[in-house]
Design a protein around this motif. Structure first.
Motif, short mmCIF file in Angstrom:
data_model
loop_
_atom_site.label_atom_id
_atom_site.label_comp_id
_atom_site.label_asym_id
_atom_site.label_seq_id
_atom_site.Cartn_x
_atom_site.Cartn_y
_atom_site.Cartn_z
N THR A 160 42.85 42.04 40.32
CA THR A 160 43.51 40.76 39.55
C THR A 160 42.66 39.49 40.02
OG1 THR A 160 45.44 42.29 39.33
CG2 THR A 160 45.95 39.89 38.88
N ALA A 164 40.87 37.03 37.35
CA ALA A 164 41.41 35.72 37.02
C ALA A 164 39.76 34.70 37.26
CB ALA A 164 42.69 35.60 37.29
N ILE A 195 48.47 35.19 43.75
CA ILE A 195 47.55 36.66 43.31
C ILE A 195 47.66 37.19 44.91
CG2 ILE A 195 46.36 37.98 42.25
CD1 ILE A 195 46.03 35.97 40.01
N ALA B 96 55.74 38.06 29.09
CA ALA B 96 53.93 38.84 29.02
C ALA B 96 54.52 40.44 29.24
CB ALA B 96 53.27 38.01 30.52
N ILE B 100 51.10 43.19 28.80
CA ILE B 100 51.23 43.75 29.83
C ILE B 100 51.28 45.43 29.39
CG2 ILE B 100 50.91 44.49 32.37
CD1 ILE B 100 51.76 42.01 32.82
N THR B 132 41.15 41.27 26.60
CA THR B 132 41.31 40.13 26.80
C THR B 132 40.76 38.73 25.47
OG1 THR B 132 39.12 39.16 27.24
CG2 THR B 132 40.08 40.15 28.51
N ALA B 161 45.24 34.28 32.67
CA ALA B 161 46.69 35.24 32.63
C ALA B 161 45.80 36.37 32.04
CB ALA B 161 47.28 34.77 31.87
N SER B 162 44.54 36.01 30.64
CA SER B 162 44.84 37.22 29.86
C SER B 162 43.17 37.88 31.06
CB SER B 162 43.99 36.67 28.63
OG SER B 162 42.62 36.12 28.87
N ALA B 164 43.28 38.41 33.80
CA ALA B 164 44.07 39.13 35.04
C ALA B 164 45.15 40.32 34.35
CB ALA B 164 45.37 37.61 35.75
N ILE B 165 45.73 40.02 33.49
CA ILE B 165 45.72 41.49 32.59
C ILE B 165 44.78 42.13 32.53
CG2 ILE B 165 47.40 41.91 31.24
CD1 ILE B 165 49.23 39.30 30.41
N ILE B 192 51.19 37.33 37.94
CA ILE B 192 50.83 37.19 36.81
C ILE B 192 51.53 35.84 36.35
CG2 ILE B 192 50.38 37.33 34.14
CD1 ILE B 192 48.39 38.65 35.37
N ILE B 195 51.00 32.69 37.73
CA ILE B 195 49.50 31.99 36.51
C ILE B 195 50.28 30.60 34.90
CG2 ILE B 195 47.92 32.47 35.22
CD1 ILE B 195 47.09 34.54 36.84
#
Lengths: 214, 214
Positions: A160, A164, A195, B96, B100, B132, B161-162, B164-165, B192, B195
């Motif tokens: 993650t 990120a 994170i 969010a 996810i 993403t 964030a995107s 990371a997700i 998340i 962020i």
DNA sequence: ACCAATAAACAACATTTGTCGGTTAAGTAT
DNA sequence: ATACTTAACCGACAAATGTTGTTTATTGGT
């Protein structure tokens, strides 16, 4: 007897000098050709011509030119991390700072290397994969392997965070008149730290439990 | 007179039914062919045969089969978000969660769709980019465009964030015997949320300033 | 209903791709 | 030094790619 060659070994762990030489030449050829032409416009023939290597030999080492690019990027970024002695000591999450900075520097120098003609191509996605893998690897080495099942695993946190980081750097790169790398790292770091803190620091040197930012 | 066709318009904003039909056929062909063969093993000829479309016509719409895959994935995921009425209301970062969850569901169903022969290929990287981008778009719509220059921009937060997700979900997918999606969302979300909270919520409905998790 | 615009079909092309069998030459081990 | 191993070279192949000029047929506007 033919005994088709297949050498899936990583570049750095190859003994035979012939193999090292060939791969060096091919990667060098791609590197130089990309200063002139876009990646899409480079054929395997172009590559092997520039490398003074037979075209068939190319396929002994890489499945296609994408694999070569992947090796070039991954190797280059890995080497940069090595030259800078970048480690991730999980004791303090802000230790991610040099990693982020390295990502900024690497991508900043290597995006301008190709002219502009990256219209088609799964070119960028390949860079993504190479960089995130490398970052993930560094992070994971400094994250305690949690045996507890509650919460995210060390792998989850490392992945993650690495994605990120790449996303953030990519966004920074996209901005037309961007701030210097050192500055943006200060912006990105606070996004990443939480994170990494989702997992406890390794107990090897846990004098103070998780110093916040730094 | 030739007037070679070039239609860079997004699928959903095309009026001419001929164009819609052709793209529909091609995307459908790719979808069905991937249930049998690996993406690498599918040629443009295979695609156009299955779609009962001339091969040259393919190139009127997509630069290569990677572009077709990209359109298929991006469109499919976008549609899933639409069907579930997924919005991101920036007032509470835990909003969010459905995003996810959607990413989990989409990737879980669409990784098994291709047999296993994804050895070479810039296949996975393409999915990455498509997902993403879609997530970023949703997040960005719910994030206040900050005029303040201090701290990360709305774009920076959305992108970070995107990615990371996606990274988190990807990691989850990789685990052999993985927990159900609802469970893993609870693990991913706390990674998340910080962020997204790096940017102030939109003042449209800012009764309470940034309710933490939820 | 007609007409201008344009998407799709079609055929043909030079180029690139990925693979293969056979040979030569460089490396390694004894 | 010799023999074994194996990487690199070479030529050739079918297949796939990407592009072009031309023709046909659908579409949207008037």
């Amino acid at each position: 007897m033919v005994t088709r060659l297949f050498v899936p070994l990583s570049d750095c762990e190859v003994r035979d000098p012939r193999i090292r030489r060939t791969r060096q030449l091919l990667q060098g050829a791609l590197r130089t050709l990309m200063q002139t032409k876009g990646f899409d416009e480079i054929s395997v023939q172009d590559l092997t011509d520039a490398a003074t290597v037979n075209r068939a030999t190319f396929y002994d080492h890489y499945t296609d030119k994408f694999a070569l690019l992947d090796a070039l990027i991954a190797g280059g970024f890995h080497q940069m991390l090595h030259e800078r002695s970048v480690r991730y000591d999980g004791s303090c999450a802000s230790a991610a700072r040099p990693i982020i900075l390295a990502a900024c520097d690497y991508l900043a120098t290597h995006q301008s290397s190709c002219p502009e003609s990256t219209q088609k191509s799964a070119f960028e996605p390949l860079i993504e994969a190479a960089i995130t893998h490398a970052i993930r690897r560094v992070l994971l080495s400094g994250i305690a392997k949690t045996t507890v099942t509650s919460g995210p695993s060390a792998e989850m946190v490392a992945t993650t965070a690495s994605w990120a980081i790449y996303g953030a750097v990519k966004e920074w790169l996209k901005t037309p008149d961007r701030a210097p790398a050192e500055e943006i790292v200060a912006v990105i770091l606070p996004l990443i730290v939480p994170i990494l803190q989702a997992v406890p620091p390794p107990k090897s040197n846990a004098a103070a439990p998780a110093l916040p930012v730094g």
